[in-house]
Design a protein around this motif. Sequence first.
Motif, PDB file in Angstrom:
ATOM      1  N   SER A  85      14.275  32.776   4.691  1.00  0.00           N
ATOM      2  CA  SER A  85      14.745  34.105   4.464  1.00  0.00           C
ATOM      3  C   SER A  85      15.024  34.515   6.072  1.00  0.00           C
ATOM      4  O   SER A  85      15.235  33.842   6.556  1.00  0.00           O
ATOM      5  N   GLU A  86      15.353  35.716   6.460  1.00  0.00           N
ATOM      6  CA  GLU A  86      16.254  35.727   7.431  1.00  0.00           C
ATOM      7  C   GLU A  86      14.587  35.845   9.138  1.00  0.00           C
ATOM      8  O   GLU A  86      15.710  34.645   9.734  1.00  0.00           O
ATOM      9  N   THR A  87      13.854  35.200   8.367  1.00  0.00           N
ATOM     10  CA  THR A  87      13.222  35.583   9.604  1.00  0.00           C
ATOM     11  C   THR A  87      12.660  33.887  10.309  1.00  0.00           C
ATOM     12  O   THR A  87      13.123  33.471  11.374  1.00  0.00           O
ATOM     13  N   PHE A  90      16.270  32.739  11.144  1.00  0.00           N
ATOM     14  CA  PHE A  90      16.908  33.215  12.914  1.00  0.00           C
ATOM     15  C   PHE A  90      15.850  31.923  13.322  1.00  0.00           C
ATOM     16  O   PHE A  90      15.866  31.478  14.883  1.00  0.00           O
ATOM     17  N   GLU A 108      10.379  31.011   4.054  1.00  0.00           N
ATOM     18  CA  GLU A 108       9.608  31.716   4.757  1.00  0.00           C
ATOM     19  C   GLU A 108       9.084  31.876   5.583  1.00  0.00           C
ATOM     20  O   GLU A 108       8.216  30.657   6.049  1.00  0.00           O
TER      21      GLU A 108
END
Length: 268
Positions: A85-87, A90, A108
């Motif tokens: 996921s983006e989170t 990152f 995630e």
Amino acid sequence: MDRRITGTTRVIVHLAYPSHHLRTPKHFNAYCAQTGLDAVLVPWQVAPENLSAAFDGLRRIESLAGVIVTIPHKTSVAGLCDSLSETAGFLGVANVARRLPDGRFHGEMFDGAGFVQGLMREGHVIQGRKALLVGAGGAATGIAEALVRGGVTRLAIANRSAEKAEELAMRLRGAFAGRDIITAPADATGFDLIVNGTSLGMKPGDAMPVPAETLEAGALVAEVVMEPDVTPLLRLAAERGCVAHKGVHMITGQIELLARFLLEEPGA
């Protein structure tokens, strides 16, 4: 509540090393029973040197819904996932990964969201607070991002490896331009939210995350350690007139998020 396990039960494994301290299976399985989900979470104790082989084997298990991940595997599992996921991408860590029908894993990170949700459920507000976070590992990275996103006015990150703390602070400053994000010693003076994002307190004889004399009355002192239920830090915080927040609330705050991610069809 019917908790029979059948041939259609979806299986989730909780990867940890060691696994004796895990409390997530109890809460997750209770949630499944209460909501009628045909799934079960079981603890797996997997040494770091065996993680990659174990993860590869899980790709072939068609009954597997996915994995929940804790110390010390969150960074490693992020690297083993096929997508993030983006989170999670990152932060470079994952505390859960869903197995897709073709055996790929999508990771995630809910520790931060769960931690903040746990605080809110206990009636605590983080917006406007000056926060000291001890740790820059798996759970701490998620919590750091969630605290900044949640509106703390200052976030100071203290870690045994100052280089790792600065790397996390730099990433957060890049993502949240203009926010007050620094590295600092593990000293609670001047902070009204202190978070132990390390495993300190899990074993007898562990050092205190912050010096006792730096804890100021009225400050909110929060844990990620769930076993013991009341850690030496929380006991000391109460003695010094602080508000103590247990580590178990980070898990109870994200159980629904984990269940939805693992057991609902993407886009459902």
